[in-house]
Motif scaffolding. Structure first.
Motif, mmCIF file in Angstrom:
data_model
loop_
_atom_site.group_PDB
_atom_site.id
_atom_site.type_symbol
_atom_site.label_atom_id
_atom_site.label_comp_id
_atom_site.label_asym_id
_atom_site.label_seq_id
_atom_site.Cartn_x
_atom_site.Cartn_y
_atom_site.Cartn_z
ATOM 1 N N LYS A 1 -4.998 4.235 -1.482
ATOM 2 C CA LYS A 1 -6.325 3.652 -1.290
ATOM 3 C C LYS A 1 -6.821 3.874 0.140
ATOM 4 C CE LYS A 1 -5.826 0.034 -4.805
ATOM 5 N NZ LYS A 1 -5.797 -1.443 -5.046
ATOM 6 N N ILE A 2 -5.922 3.739 1.097
ATOM 7 C CA ILE A 2 -6.319 3.900 2.497
ATOM 8 C C ILE A 2 -6.650 5.348 2.788
ATOM 9 C CG2 ILE A 2 -5.515 3.689 4.882
ATOM 10 C CD1 ILE A 2 -3.880 1.259 3.965
ATOM 11 N N LYS B 1 -7.880 7.548 0.649
ATOM 12 C CA LYS B 1 -9.188 7.791 0.043
ATOM 13 C C LYS B 1 -10.300 7.231 0.913
ATOM 14 C CE LYS B 1 -11.779 7.141 -4.263
ATOM 15 N NZ LYS B 1 -11.730 6.586 -5.647
ATOM 16 N N HIS B 2 -10.076 6.037 1.471
ATOM 17 C CA HIS B 2 -11.088 5.412 2.337
ATOM 18 C C HIS B 2 -11.286 6.221 3.614
ATOM 19 C CE1 HIS B 2 -13.612 2.298 3.965
ATOM 20 N NE2 HIS B 2 -12.793 2.089 4.984
ATOM 21 N N ALA B 3 -10.208 6.707 4.197
ATOM 22 C CA ALA B 3 -10.313 7.518 5.414
ATOM 23 C C ALA B 3 -11.077 8.808 5.149
ATOM 24 C CB ALA B 3 -8.911 7.821 5.965
ATOM 25 N N VAL C 1 -7.050 -1.017 10.012
ATOM 26 C CA VAL C 1 -7.512 -0.911 8.626
ATOM 27 C C VAL C 1 -6.732 -1.852 7.716
ATOM 28 C CG1 VAL C 1 -7.780 0.651 6.651
ATOM 29 C CG2 VAL C 1 -8.253 1.472 8.957
ATOM 30 N N HIS D 1 0.802 -1.227 0.000
ATOM 31 C CA HIS D 1 0.000 0.000 0.000
ATOM 32 C C HIS D 1 0.833 1.275 0.000
ATOM 33 C CE1 HIS D 1 -4.024 -1.685 0.402
ATOM 34 N NE2 HIS D 1 -3.518 -2.585 1.237
ATOM 35 N N ASN E 1 -13.383 9.260 2.866
ATOM 36 C CA ASN E 1 -14.784 8.877 2.699
ATOM 37 C C ASN E 1 -15.462 8.637 4.047
ATOM 38 O OD1 ASN E 1 -14.619 9.027 -0.078
ATOM 39 N ND2 ASN E 1 -14.156 6.854 -0.345
ATOM 40 N N GLU E 2 -14.762 7.968 4.959
ATOM 41 C CA GLU E 2 -15.346 7.674 6.273
ATOM 42 C C GLU E 2 -15.525 8.948 7.096
ATOM 43 O OE1 GLU E 2 -16.570 4.770 7.498
ATOM 44 O OE2 GLU E 2 -16.272 4.063 5.449
ATOM 45 N N TRP F 1 -9.983 7.667 12.726
ATOM 46 C CA TRP F 1 -9.962 7.886 11.277
ATOM 47 C C TRP F 1 -9.066 9.068 10.920
ATOM 48 C CZ3 TRP F 1 -10.727 4.341 8.071
ATOM 49 C CH2 TRP F 1 -11.747 3.392 8.207
ATOM 50 N N SER G 1 -1.710 7.753 6.402
ATOM 51 C CA SER G 1 -1.827 7.354 4.994
ATOM 52 C C SER G 1 -1.422 8.492 4.062
ATOM 53 C CB SER G 1 -3.257 6.895 4.681
ATOM 54 O OG SER G 1 -4.192 7.941 4.881
ATOM 55 N N SER H 1 -17.973 -4.654 8.254
ATOM 56 C CA SER H 1 -17.823 -3.280 8.744
ATOM 57 C C SER H 1 -16.579 -3.169 9.608
ATOM 58 C CB SER H 1 -19.055 -2.858 9.549
ATOM 59 O OG SER H 1 -19.193 -3.659 10.709
#
Length: 343
Positions: A126-127, A129-131, A92, A49, A133-134, A112, A119, A104
């Motif tokens: 990717k991580i 972007k996910h953080a 994560v 990653h 979003n959350e 987060w 990240s 979940s």
């Protein structure tokens, strides 16, 4: 005696060659020291990653032959990082079986933020972007959006936080703005609010007046649907330009109408065109005549036009243009960085 599983077909024929299982290279365990804690984890997902760690793991051994991270006595020391942030990132990268089964992964807001912090620093695209979003699913006040957007280069948060802060009424005390944002940004935001907001009374604030918001007294349809030339300087005023017009302060009449059968009280604002000014020349923008409604064809006096307002006009986000004028370069840098980091 060994047991052999017969993989032949039911008719006795052979099913043919069977592909072997995919080999997964775990790459061993890596040890980190964060604050006073030693943490260990399989190394392969850090390399998978993050280009930062992939490069680090390929470095040759030191002069004494030791390789950092291979054992507890020689961990990779992460100076200036928080152990709680690192633990959140591990949750994560290496979710538990329960997380996978339930579908979940529940982290607290601060966790987060820690994941986003690490990240971003370590280019875990990717991580990160996910953080983002959350965190976009939880409440972030304007100050948090500005601070997090600036620190972690999230353009949308930074822009939205500035817009929301300037649209507040009343705006926060100067001392609070200076302590959290710095004197220069605080003064700029106060200037933008002064340029874009007009108090309408009753706690209502107008942020950005346009031609399209001037409506018929009778049917409340938009009175002006095409651009007009300024009465004073003859420059063109576009229908939806939120920065072209301003209102002289204290010149809007408000009428509160209450109907118990339709719901709570509503406010109707009446505009006198004498006080609608063109920002370019600071003089009257429109002629003082009766105007015929394009919908109901009834005339409305220049002193009786209604203000057509909605969420974006009253207490809304009509300051976007000024925000872009003052902070556009910084917003563009974050947008560019994010696009590059997520490709």
């Amino acid at each position: 005696m060994s047991t052999v599983l017969d993989e032949s077909a039911s008719d006795g024929t052979s099913p043919g060659p069977i592909a072997g299982p995919k080999r997964i290279r775990w790459g061993g365990i890596i040890f980190f020291k964060v604050e006073q804690f030693i943490l260990e984890a399989p190394r392969y997902r850090f390399a998978e990653h993050s280009e930062v760690f992939e490069t680090m793991f390929q470095l040759p051994a030191g002069g004494d032959g030791t390789v950092e991270g291979l054992d507890e006595g020689h961990p990779i020391v992460l100076e200036g990082y928080q152990a709680t942030h690192f633990e959140a990132l591990l949750k994560v990268i290496y979710p538990t079986a329960d997380d996978l089964i339930s579908g979940s992964l529940k982290l607290e807001k601060e966790e987060w933020i820690g994941v986003l912090n690490l990240s971003t620093r370590w280019s875990m695209k990717k991580i990160r972007k996910h953080a983002i979003n959350e965190l976009s699913k939880v409440f972030l006040n304007p100050m948090e959006k500005i601070a997090l957007g600036r620190e972690h280069k999230v353009a949308k948060w930074f822009r939205d936080g500035l817009t929301e802060l300037v649209s507040e009424h009343p705006i926060r005390p100067l001392a609070e703005l200076k302590s959290q944002l710095g004197a220069e940004m605080a003064c700029t935001l106060l200037w933008i609010q002064n340029q874009t907001q007009t108090s309408l009374g009753g706690g209502f604030v107008l942020t950005g007046l346009t031609l399209g918001m001037l409506g018929c007294y009778h049917c409340q349809a938009a009175m002006f649907t095409t651009s007009k030339s300024c009465t004073s300087c003859s420059q063109t005023i576009e229908v939806d330009n939120r920065t072209a017009l301003s209102l002289a302060r204290g010149t809007v009449n408000m009428h509160v109408e209450t109907d118990l059968t339709t719901g709570p009280a509503t406010a109707t604002f009446h505009i006198d065109l004498k006080y609608v000014l063109h920002r370019k020349c600071s003089n009257r923008a429109l002629p003082l005549t009766n105007h015929t409604c394009p919908i109901c064809s009834r005339p409305t006096s220049y002193i009786g036009l209604r203000l057509i307002h909605g969420k974006e006009a009253i207490g809304g986000s009509g300051v976007s243009q000024k925000i872009l004028e003052e902070f556009g370069d910084e917003i563009a840098r974050y947008e560019s960085w994010d696009q590059q980091s997520l490709t």
